[in-house]
Design a protein around this motif. Structure first.
Motif, PDB file in Angstrom:
ATOM      1  N   GLY A   1      -7.834  10.983   8.221  1.00 22.16           N
ATOM      2  CA  GLY A   1      -6.407  11.255   8.090  1.00 22.16           C
ATOM      3  C   GLY A   1      -5.796  10.459   6.954  1.00 22.16           C
ATOM      4  N   THR A   2      -4.611   9.938   7.170  1.00 17.96           N
ATOM      5  CA  THR A   2      -3.933   9.128   6.161  1.00 17.96           C
ATOM      6  C   THR A   2      -4.530   7.731   6.159  1.00 17.96           C
ATOM      7  OG1 THR A   2      -1.897  10.379   6.446  1.00 17.96           O
ATOM      8  CG2 THR A   2      -1.702   8.218   5.425  1.00 17.96           C
ATOM      9  N   VAL A   3      -4.821   7.215   4.958  1.00 15.43           N
ATOM     10  CA  VAL A   3      -5.391   5.870   4.830  1.00 15.43           C
ATOM     11  C   VAL A   3      -4.435   5.004   4.022  1.00 15.43           C
ATOM     12  CG1 VAL A   3      -7.789   6.633   5.044  1.00 15.43           C
ATOM     13  CG2 VAL A   3      -6.753   6.511   2.786  1.00 15.43           C
ATOM     14  N   TRP A   4      -4.493   3.707   4.267  1.00 15.12           N
ATOM     15  CA  TRP A   4      -3.667   2.726   3.556  1.00 15.12           C
ATOM     16  C   TRP A   4      -4.608   1.840   2.763  1.00 15.12           C
ATOM     17  CZ3 TRP A   4       1.649   2.833   3.867  1.00 15.12           C
ATOM     18  CH2 TRP A   4       2.179   3.715   4.805  1.00 15.12           C
ATOM     19  N   LEU A   5      -4.665   2.068   1.450  1.00 14.98           N
ATOM     20  CA  LEU A   5      -5.553   1.316   0.579  1.00 14.98           C
ATOM     21  C   LEU A   5      -4.802   0.158  -0.065  1.00 14.98           C
ATOM     22  CD1 LEU A   5      -7.300   4.289  -1.233  1.00 14.98           C
ATOM     23  CD2 LEU A   5      -8.107   3.022   0.764  1.00 14.98           C
ATOM     24  N   CYS A   6      -5.478  -0.970  -0.209  1.00 10.49           N
ATOM     25  CA  CYS A   6      -4.878  -2.139  -0.848  1.00 10.49           C
ATOM     26  C   CYS A   6      -4.589  -1.825  -2.311  1.00 10.49           C
ATOM     27  CB  CYS A   6      -5.834  -3.328  -0.748  1.00 10.49           C
ATOM     28  SG  CYS A   6      -5.273  -4.771  -1.674  1.00 10.49           S
ATOM     29  N   GLU A   7      -3.386  -2.128  -2.748  1.00  9.61           N
ATOM     30  CA  GLU A   7      -2.994  -1.924  -4.142  1.00  9.61           C
ATOM     31  C   GLU A   7      -2.794  -3.257  -4.869  1.00  9.61           C
ATOM     32  OE1 GLU A   7      -1.405   1.219  -5.690  1.00  9.61           O
ATOM     33  OE2 GLU A   7      -2.215   2.503  -4.134  1.00  9.61           O
ATOM     34  N   CYS A   8      -2.770  -4.370  -4.124  1.00 10.09           N
ATOM     35  CA  CYS A   8      -2.518  -5.659  -4.769  1.00 10.09           C
ATOM     36  C   CYS A   8      -3.804  -6.416  -5.089  1.00 10.09           C
ATOM     37  CB  CYS A   8      -1.606  -6.527  -3.902  1.00 10.09           C
ATOM     38  SG  CYS A   8      -2.380  -7.230  -2.424  1.00 10.09           S
ATOM     39  N   GLY A   9      -4.921  -6.022  -4.477  1.00  8.36           N
ATOM     40  CA  GLY A   9      -6.202  -6.676  -4.742  1.00  8.36           C
ATOM     41  C   GLY A   9      -6.444  -7.943  -3.945  1.00  8.36           C
TER      42      GLY A   9
ATOM     43  N   PRO B   1       0.827  -1.202   0.000  1.00 12.25           N
ATOM     44  CA  PRO B   1       0.000   0.000   0.000  1.00 12.25           C
ATOM     45  C   PRO B   1       0.863   1.255   0.000  1.00 12.25           C
ATOM     46  CG  PRO B   1       0.194  -0.817   2.213  1.00 12.25           C
ATOM     47  CD  PRO B   1       0.903  -1.816   1.322  1.00 12.25           C
ATOM     48  N   ARG B   2       0.262   2.335  -0.419  1.00  3.77           N
ATOM     49  CA  ARG B   2       0.907   3.642  -0.320  1.00  3.77           C
ATOM     50  C   ARG B   2       0.034   4.500   0.572  1.00  3.77           C
ATOM     51  NH1 ARG B   2       1.659   5.154  -6.504  1.00  3.77           N
ATOM     52  NH2 ARG B   2      -0.549   4.836  -6.290  1.00  3.77           N
ATOM     53  N   PRO B   3       0.626   5.264   1.452  1.00  6.19           N
ATOM     54  CA  PRO B   3      -0.207   6.144   2.285  1.00  6.19           C
ATOM     55  C   PRO B   3      -0.855   7.202   1.408  1.00  6.19           C
ATOM     56  CG  PRO B   3       2.109   6.657   2.592  1.00  6.19           C
ATOM     57  CD  PRO B   3       2.049   5.435   1.718  1.00  6.19           C
ATOM     58  N   ARG B   4      -2.120   7.446   1.660  1.00  8.80           N
ATOM     59  CA  ARG B   4      -2.852   8.458   0.905  1.00  8.80           C
ATOM     60  C   ARG B   4      -3.590   9.362   1.874  1.00  8.80           C
ATOM     61  NH1 ARG B   4      -4.110   7.302  -4.651  1.00  8.80           N
ATOM     62  NH2 ARG B   4      -3.197   5.331  -5.273  1.00  8.80           N
ATOM     63  N   THR B   5      -3.511  10.636   1.614  1.00 10.85           N
ATOM     64  CA  THR B   5      -4.296  11.596   2.367  1.00 10.85           C
ATOM     65  C   THR B   5      -5.368  12.097   1.412  1.00 10.85           C
ATOM     66  OG1 THR B   5      -2.382  12.209   3.680  1.00 10.85           O
ATOM     67  CG2 THR B   5      -4.240  13.711   3.722  1.00 10.85           C
ATOM     68  N   LEU B   6      -6.587  11.676   1.627  1.00 12.18           N
ATOM     69  CA  LEU B   6      -7.701  12.006   0.747  1.00 12.18           C
ATOM     70  C   LEU B   6      -8.606  13.032   1.411  1.00 12.18           C
ATOM     71  CD1 LEU B   6      -8.612   8.345  -0.289  1.00 12.18           C
ATOM     72  CD2 LEU B   6      -7.258   9.984  -1.589  1.00 12.18           C
ATOM     73  N   VAL B   7      -9.159  13.914   0.610  1.00 13.78           N
ATOM     74  CA  VAL B   7     -10.117  14.874   1.151  1.00 13.78           C
ATOM     75  C   VAL B   7     -11.394  14.117   1.496  1.00 13.78           C
ATOM     76  CG1 VAL B   7      -9.152  16.831  -0.106  1.00 13.78           C
ATOM     77  CG2 VAL B   7     -10.999  15.521  -1.119  1.00 13.78           C
ATOM     78  N   PRO B   8     -12.126  14.552   2.508  1.00 19.68           N
ATOM     79  CA  PRO B   8     -13.364  13.864   2.876  1.00 19.68           C
ATOM     80  C   PRO B   8     -14.308  13.743   1.685  1.00 19.68           C
ATOM     81  CG  PRO B   8     -12.765  15.432   4.564  1.00 19.68           C
ATOM     82  CD  PRO B   8     -11.838  15.667   3.410  1.00 19.68           C
TER      83      PRO B   8
ATOM     84  N   GLY C   1      -8.448  -9.002   2.436  1.00 23.11           N
ATOM     85  CA  GLY C   1      -9.708  -9.573   2.904  1.00 23.11           C
ATOM     86  C   GLY C   1     -10.596  -8.509   3.523  1.00 23.11           C
ATOM     87  N   THR C   2     -10.079  -7.265   3.575  1.00 23.83           N
ATOM     88  CA  THR C   2     -10.818  -6.157   4.179  1.00 23.83           C
ATOM     89  C   THR C   2     -10.852  -4.949   3.240  1.00 23.83           C
ATOM     90  OG1 THR C   2      -8.806  -5.389   5.264  1.00 23.83           O
ATOM     91  CG2 THR C   2     -10.232  -6.860   6.546  1.00 23.83           C
ATOM     92  N   PRO C   3     -11.349  -5.126   2.006  1.00 23.51           N
ATOM     93  CA  PRO C   3     -11.320  -4.019   1.053  1.00 23.51           C
ATOM     94  C   PRO C   3     -12.097  -2.809   1.570  1.00 23.51           C
ATOM     95  CG  PRO C   3     -12.651  -5.838   0.202  1.00 23.51           C
ATOM     96  CD  PRO C   3     -12.061  -6.278   1.504  1.00 23.51           C
ATOM     97  N   PRO C   4     -11.608  -1.622   1.350  1.00 25.80           N
ATOM     98  CA  PRO C   4     -10.471  -1.244   0.516  1.00 25.80           C
ATOM     99  C   PRO C   4      -9.154  -1.157   1.276  1.00 25.80           C
ATOM    100  CG  PRO C   4     -11.589   0.738   1.195  1.00 25.80           C
ATOM    101  CD  PRO C   4     -12.351  -0.439   1.792  1.00 25.80           C
ATOM    102  N   TRP C   5      -9.173  -1.520   2.549  1.00 27.59           N
ATOM    103  CA  TRP C   5      -8.000  -1.318   3.412  1.00 27.59           C
ATOM    104  C   TRP C   5      -6.974  -2.441   3.245  1.00 27.59           C
ATOM    105  CZ3 TRP C   5      -9.568   3.217   3.968  1.00 27.59           C
ATOM    106  CH2 TRP C   5     -10.881   3.513   4.255  1.00 27.59           C
TER     107      TRP C   5
END
Length: 80
Positions: free
Chosen positions: A51-59, A5-12, A62-66
């Motif tokens: 805040g900063t979220v860690w989204l799965c990049e490999c697919g 994963p890459r850390p992402r800071t997304l707007v609400p 078991g807890t999408p999207p995290w």
């Protein structure tokens, strides 16, 4: 090579997580698979407190999207 994963800071707001891997935007769906009716999308909401979220990049999560760290473990290969 593993994909983590890459850390992402997304707007609400509301987002679509890409589970098919065809997106050019990494973990966020960019609609490239719209013609194929991707069934692996997940809608999720980012709140001001997220805040900063860690989204799965490999697919493989078991807890999408995290991200749950499954990219660190090779899949079981019953052919070996």
């Amino acid at each position: 090579m593993t994909v983590g994963p890459r850390p992402r800071t997304l707007v609400p707001g509301d987002y679509l997580w890409c589970g098919c891997g065809r997106s050019g935007a990494g973990a966020l769906c960019d609609g490239r698979d719209a013609g194929n009716s991707c069934r692996q999308q997940r809608r999720f909401t980012v709140t001001p407190r997220s805040g900063t979220v860690w989204l799965c990049e490999c697919g493989r999560t078991g807890t999408p999207p995290w991200c749950d760290g499954r990219h660190n473990h090779p899949p079981n290969d019953s052919a070996a």
